[in-house]
Design an enzyme around this catalytic site. Structure first.
Site, PDB file in Angstrom:
ATOM      1  N   LYS A   1       0.819  -1.216   0.000  1.00 63.20           N
ATOM      2  CA  LYS A   1       0.000   0.000   0.000  1.00 63.20           C
ATOM      3  C   LYS A   1       0.854   1.268   0.000  1.00 63.20           C
ATOM      4  O   LYS A   1       0.583   2.204  -0.758  1.00 63.20           O
ATOM      5  CB  LYS A   1      -0.909  -0.021   1.226  1.00 63.20           C
ATOM      6  CG  LYS A   1      -1.699   1.245   1.457  1.00 63.20           C
ATOM      7  CD  LYS A   1      -2.457   1.153   2.755  1.00 63.20           C
ATOM      8  CE  LYS A   1      -1.523   0.874   3.891  1.00 63.20           C
ATOM      9  NZ  LYS A   1      -1.662   1.658   5.070  1.00 63.20           N
ATOM     10  N   THR A   2       1.896   1.320   0.846  1.00 65.63           N
ATOM     11  CA  THR A   2       2.735   2.520   0.937  1.00 65.63           C
ATOM     12  C   THR A   2       3.394   2.816  -0.396  1.00 65.63           C
ATOM     13  O   THR A   2       3.471   3.977  -0.823  1.00 65.63           O
ATOM     14  CB  THR A   2       3.804   2.332   2.030  1.00 65.63           C
ATOM     15  OG1 THR A   2       3.159   2.065   3.275  1.00 65.63           O
ATOM     16  CG2 THR A   2       4.661   3.573   2.158  1.00 65.63           C
TER      17      THR A   2
ATOM     18  N   ASP B   1      -4.383   7.963   3.972  1.00 62.08           N
ATOM     19  CA  ASP B   1      -4.019   6.579   4.281  1.00 62.08           C
ATOM     20  C   ASP B   1      -4.747   6.140   5.557  1.00 62.08           C
ATOM     21  O   ASP B   1      -5.133   6.963   6.382  1.00 62.08           O
ATOM     22  CB  ASP B   1      -2.508   6.500   4.471  1.00 62.08           C
ATOM     23  CG  ASP B   1      -2.004   5.065   4.506  1.00 62.08           C
ATOM     24  OD1 ASP B   1      -2.762   4.157   4.120  1.00 62.08           O
ATOM     25  OD2 ASP B   1      -0.844   4.865   4.916  1.00 62.08           O
ATOM     26  N   GLU B   2      -4.911   4.829   5.723  1.00 64.93           N
ATOM     27  CA  GLU B   2      -5.564   4.245   6.903  1.00 64.93           C
ATOM     28  C   GLU B   2      -6.948   4.873   7.122  1.00 64.93           C
ATOM     29  O   GLU B   2      -7.320   5.237   8.234  1.00 64.93           O
ATOM     30  CB  GLU B   2      -4.686   4.434   8.155  1.00 64.93           C
ATOM     31  CG  GLU B   2      -3.265   3.928   8.014  1.00 64.93           C
ATOM     32  CD  GLU B   2      -3.156   2.413   7.951  1.00 64.93           C
ATOM     33  OE1 GLU B   2      -4.202   1.739   7.919  1.00 64.93           O
ATOM     34  OE2 GLU B   2      -2.026   1.897   7.923  1.00 64.93           O
TER      35      GLU B   2
ATOM     36  N   GLN C   1      -8.357  -4.001   9.268  1.00 66.58           N
ATOM     37  CA  GLN C   1      -7.314  -3.481  10.147  1.00 66.58           C
ATOM     38  C   GLN C   1      -7.765  -2.228  10.897  1.00 66.58           C
ATOM     39  O   GLN C   1      -6.945  -1.425  11.320  1.00 66.58           O
ATOM     40  CB  GLN C   1      -6.046  -3.189   9.339  1.00 66.58           C
ATOM     41  CG  GLN C   1      -5.464  -4.432   8.676  1.00 66.58           C
ATOM     42  CD  GLN C   1      -4.165  -4.147   7.945  1.00 66.58           C
ATOM     43  OE1 GLN C   1      -3.130  -3.865   8.557  1.00 66.58           O
ATOM     44  NE2 GLN C   1      -4.203  -4.229   6.631  1.00 66.58           N
TER      45      GLN C   1
ATOM     46  N   ARG D   1       1.820  -8.935  10.910  1.00 66.76           N
ATOM     47  CA  ARG D   1       3.112  -8.241  10.952  1.00 66.76           C
ATOM     48  C   ARG D   1       4.251  -9.234  10.707  1.00 66.76           C
ATOM     49  O   ARG D   1       5.375  -8.822  10.417  1.00 66.76           O
ATOM     50  CB  ARG D   1       3.363  -7.593  12.320  1.00 66.76           C
ATOM     51  CG  ARG D   1       2.356  -6.558  12.807  1.00 66.76           C
ATOM     52  CD  ARG D   1       2.039  -5.485  11.831  1.00 66.76           C
ATOM     53  NE  ARG D   1       0.849  -5.828  11.067  1.00 66.76           N
ATOM     54  CZ  ARG D   1       0.464  -5.229   9.949  1.00 66.76           C
ATOM     55  NH1 ARG D   1       1.187  -4.261   9.439  1.00 66.76           N
ATOM     56  NH2 ARG D   1      -0.635  -5.597   9.317  1.00 66.76           N
TER      57      ARG D   1
END
Length: 728
Positions: free
Chosen positions: A42-43, A225-226, A256, A606
Site C-alpha cells: 500500500k505505501t 491513508d488508513e 485493520q 506483521r
C-alpha cells in the site's frame, strides 16, 4: 516539467507494479477507494500515486497526503523527495495538518496564534483543577476516566455545550460540568488538547465556506491513508476539503480498523461508495510480506468478522513454517520460553532487530522484560511518548512552552522553581490567588510581583529574578532548535543541577543530552525550523515514532503500536479470554469482539516468516493469579496451518502435574528461615538471604549457586524448601 522528463518519470512510477497497483496509480481524477490488504504494498502505491499526480495532472504543492503516524509521513516524504517531486508536497498526519491550519487561520478559529498543545499529563492537571472548580473530588471522579469520556466526546464532534445538551443521566451531567470547566481552563491558558486540533478545524471548516474553498483550491488532490481509522472529526475534515472536486483517494482495509476505542469509525470506509457513488474501487490482494501459512491462518481468523469488505489475500511467498500455538502454565513460563528461544536465535547468528513481541496491554511487558534481562537479551520498548514525560525532559520543555505561550500556567508553575530557587508552593499559591482575584493572567502577576501584597520581600525578589530570566530567554523560541535547547538547559541552571546529580544517577543528564540530539536531528531535516516549530513537532509524537530500526535489539510493543510495521519473527502473547480479546469486566459495554479480532489479525500479519502465539493457564491480574481460558481466536485458526507446542520450562513433569494453589503460601512456611536451602526449576539450589513474612505478600530473597539472585513473591514462586540432608 519538460514533456520528455515527465514521460520518463511516469514510466518509472509505473514500473514493477502489478496491474491493480498500476490501476490505482493511474486513476487521477475523482474519488478512489484502494482496499489494500495487509502487506499488499500500500505505501508503495500511494507514494507513487502522489508522485504521478504531481507529474501529470497537477503540481506538487497541490497534493496533500495524510498518514496516521509521523514515522509514516517522514518515510513517504523521503521517498517523494528521492523521486524529485516531494519537496513542495504536503505530507503529514491529520493532527499536524490541523495544527498548521489552525495557526495560519487562528483568527478565524477564535484562537491565539501561539496556543500550546497540552500532553496527557498536562491535560490531567487542568482536569484536576476543573474537577475542583466543579465542587467535586478526584477520589470520586478520576481525571483519567473523565479525560477518556471527554476525548470520546470530542472525537464524536461534541463540544462541551453539545455534550451537556445530550446528557442523559446524573453521571453525564456531572461530566458535562467538568468538561465545561476544563474547556475554560484550557482557554485561559491558550491551550488545546490533542483532540481539539481535529475538533476545532472540523468546526471551522463546517462554518467557513470561504476557507473551505481556499483549502480546496490549494489541495486539488487529497490522499488519506488508513481511512478505516478516521473518526467523525477526521471524516468531516476530509469531506469538507474535497467537497467540490471530489479528488479524494482513500486507502485502507476494514480488517485493520483497530482504533474504535478512541473514536475511529469503521463505517467511514465501509460507506465510501455510498458517499461517492462514482467512486472507482481497486483491490490490492497480493501479500508480499508473509508466508502462505501465516497468511492462511490470519485470513481464516478475520473471516469470522461480519463488518468487512470481502477480499482474498494471496501470496507467492514460500509456504513457510506452521504458526505455533504455545501453551504455558503462567506468565513467567511464557516469558522464559520466549527469552531463551530468542537468546538461542541470537547465539546462532540471528539479528534481534528481526524479532518483536506484541501484547494487548502495556502491563504485560513486565515479565517479558525481566526474562530478557536475565537472559542477557537487549530490547527496546515502543513507548515513544514516555521519553517526553520524564521529569527532566518536562522541566526543560516547560521553559520552551512558557516562552512560546506565556499564558501556559501548567508550564509556568513547573518552571518557576525548577531548579529550586526558593519559590515554594506557598509563594506560587499566593501568585495564583492574586491572579484569580484580580483577573490578571498569571504570567503578568509573575512579571510584577511587587503588586502582590501577600508576598514577603524575599519572595518578591526571587519571583522578579525568575521573570527577568524568562525575558532574557524569550528570543530563543525563534532561533534554531538545538541552540535554543542548549541555552535553556544552561541558562536556567538545569544543566548544573543535573551535573551535581550525575555521580549518583547519570540517567537524567543523559536524557537531556538525548533531547538536544533530537532537536539537532529535527534541525537537520528541517533547515528553516525554529525552536517553536520543533516544540510543536514533539507535541504530536506517538509511540511508534520512537521505534528505532537496525538497533540489534528485540522490540516490545502493544498490538496497536505494531500497526504498519513488519518483522521476520513475531511473538503475540497472552491469547486468553479477557486478555485478547480484552474485556474489562463481565458486562463491558465498550467490548467489541470484531475489533479485538481485527487487532489479533493485525498482530499476526506483521510476521514475515515465523509467528508464535502463546497462552497461559494462569496469569496475574491485579496481584492475583487467575485461571485463564485460551482465547476463542485460537480455536478459529485452521488446524492444518498451526503447530501446538508445550512451552513448559520447569521440571520434566511440570506439564503433567497439577499446579498448586497459586495464591497460597507453602504448607511448611513456618520452617522457612534465613540461610535455609530452596530449589528452583530454573536456577536449581539456592540459599535464603532474607524473608519478610506478610501473609500472601510474603517475599523471599534467594542467592543461587549459579550466581543469580532474585526476590520472589513466595505465594507465586516455584520454590521448594530443601532439607540439608537432601543435598548431594
Amino acid at each position: 516539467m519538460e514533456p520528455v522528463l515527465r514521460d520518463r518519470l511516469t514510466d518509472a512510477l509505473l514500473a514493477n507494479l502489478t496491474e491493480p497497483q498500476a490501476e490505482a496509480v493511474r486513476c487521477t481524477d475523482g474519488p478512489l477507494l484502494v482496499l489494500a490488504g495487509a502487506g499488499a504494498g500500500k505505501t508503495r502505491v500511494i507514494t507513487r500515486r502522489a508522485a504521478y499526480l504531481a507529474a501529470t495532472v497537477t503540481r506538487p504543492w497541490n497534493v496533500l497526503a495524510i498518514t496516521f503516524t509521523n514515522k509514516a509521513a517522514n518515510e513517504m516524504a523521503e521517498r517523494l523527495v528521492a523521486m524529485g517531486v516531494g519537496r513542495e508536497m504536503t505530507v503529514c498526519t491529520f493532527h499536524a495538518l490541523c495544527a498548521r491550519l489552525l495557526r495560519i487561520h487562528h483568527g478565524r478559529a477564535g484562537l491565539p496564534r501561539d496556543f500550546t498543545i497540552f500532553d496527557v499529563a498536562d491535560q490531567r492537571k487542568v482536569l484536576k483543577e476543573a474537577i475542583a472548580a466543579a465542587g467535586l473530588s478526584t477520589d470520586q471522579w478520576s481525571p483519567a476516566r473523565v479525560q477518556g469520556v471527554i476525548s470520546q466526546a470530542k472525537n464524536q464532534m461534541l463540544t462541551a455545550r453539545a455534550y451537556e445538551e445530550g446528557a442523559a443521566d446524573w453521571s453525564q451531567r456531572t461530566v458535562a460540568r467538568i468538561y465545561a470547566a476544563y474547556e475554560e481552563g484550557l482557554a485561559r491558558q491558550h491551550g488545546l488538547d490533542f483532540d481539539d486540533l481535529l475538533l476545532k478545524l472540523a468546526l471551522l471548516l463546517r462554518g467557513d465556506a470561504e476557507l473551505r474553498g481556499e483549502i480546496e483550491r490549494r489541495y486539488t488532490h487529497v490522499l488519506i491513508d488508513e481511512y478505516q481509522d478516521t473518526n467523525a472529526a477526521q471524516y468531516e475534515i476530509a469531506r469538507h476539503i474535497t467537497s467540490k472536486n471530489a479528488n479524494l483517494c482513500a486507502t485502507g482495509d476494514p480488517d485493520q480498523s483497530i482504533y474504535g476505542w478512541r473514536g475511529a469509525d469503521i463505517r467511514n470506509i465501509l460507506r465510501f461508495e455510498e458517499d461517492f457513488p462514482q467512486a472507482h474501487v481497486v483491490r490490492l490482494e497480493q501479500n508480499y510480506r508473509s508466508t502462505k501459512r501465516i497468511l492462511s491462518a490470519a485470513s481464516h481468523l478475520i473471516e469470522h468478522n461480519v463488518e468487512r469488505k470481502d477480499k482474498t489475500l494471496w501470496t507467492e511467498n514460500p509456504e513457510g513454517a506452521r504458526v505455533r500455538v504455545v501453551s504455558v502454565e503462567d506468565a513467567e513460563d511464557e516469558a522464559h520460553f520466549i527469552a531463551h528461544e530468542v537468546a538461542r536465535y541470537r547465539a546462532e547468528g540471528g539479528n534481534l532487530a528481526d524479532v518483536a513481541v506484541f501484547y494487548r496491554l502495556n502491563s504485560l511487558s513486565r515479565t517479558i522484560e525481566e526474562a530478557l534481562i536475565r537472559a542477557g537479551v537487549p530490547y527496546q520498548v515502543a513507548r515513544g511518548t514516555e521519553f517526553y514525560n520524564r521529569k527532566e525532559i518536562k522541566d526543560v520543555l516547560a521553559y520552551a512552552r512558557v516562552l512560546t505561550n506565556p499564558f501556559d500556567e501548567v508550564s509556568l508553575t513547573r518552571a518557576i522553581n525548577t531548579p529550586a530557587r526558593g519559590i515554594g508552593k506557598t509563594t506560587i499559591d499566593r501568585l495564583v490567588a492574586h491572579a484569580q482575584a484580580t483577573g490578571a493572567p498569571l504570567h503578568a502577576v509573575v512579571a510584577a510581583p511587587e503588586q502582590v501584597a501577600a508576598l514577603q520581600a524575599a519572595a518578591k525578589r526571587r519571583v522578579a529574578g525568575f521573570a527577568q530570566l524568562l525575558a532574557s530567554l524569550a528570543p530563543l523560541v525563534d532561533g534554531r532548535p538545538r541552540e535554543g535547547i542548549e541555552q535553556l538547559v544552561s541558562l536556567t541552571g538545569i544543566q548544573a543541577e543535573l551535573a551535581q546529580l550525575s555521580a549518583h544517577d547519570p540517567e537524567p543528564a543523559q536524557n537531556v543530552e538525548e533531547l538536544i540530539s533530537a532537536a539537532s536531528a529535527f534541525e537537520e531535516a528541517h533547515p528553516d525550523a525554529t525552536l517553536r516549530d520543533w516544540l510543536e513537532y514533539t507535541s504530536l509524537l506517538g509511540d511508534v515514532d520512537a521505534v528505532e530500526e537496525d538497533t540489534g535489539k528485540l522490540t516490545l510493543m502493544t498490538l496497536h503500536a505494531a500497526k504498519g510495521l513488519e518483522f521476520p519473527r513475531v511473538y503475540v502473547i497472552a491469547l486468553e479470554d479477557g486478555m485478547l480479546p480484552f474485556c474489562r469486566q463481565e458486562y463491558d459495554p465498550t467490548y467489541d469482539e470484531e475489533e479485538e479480532r481485527r487487532l489479533c489479525f493485525v498482530g499476526m500479519t506483521r510476521a514475515k516468516q515465523f509467528l508464535t502465539l502463546s497462552h497461559a493457564d494462569y496469569r496475574m491480574v491485579r496481584g492475583v493469579a487467575e485461571r485463564k481460558t485460551r482465547s476463542q481466536f485460537l480455536d478459529e485458526l485452521p488446524r492444518g496451518e498451526i503447530e501446538r507446542v508445550d512451552g513448559g520450562t520447569g521440571s520434566a513433569d511440570k506439564g503433567r502435574r497439577a499446579p498448586r494453589n497459586r495464591s497460597a503460601l507453602p504448607a511448611d512456611i513456618e520452617r522457612w528461615q534465613v540461610h535455609g536451602l530452596v530449589r528452583h526449576p530454573e536456577y536449581d539450589l539456592g540459599r535464603i538471604v532474607w524473608i519478610r513474612l506478610a501473609g500472601a505478600q510474603t517475599r523471599v530473597h534467594v542467592a543461587f549457586q549459579c550466581g543469580h539472585e532474585q526476590t520472589f513473591l513466595l505465594a507465586y514462586a516455584d520454590l521448594t524448601r530443601v532439607e540439608f540432608d537432601e543435598v548431594d
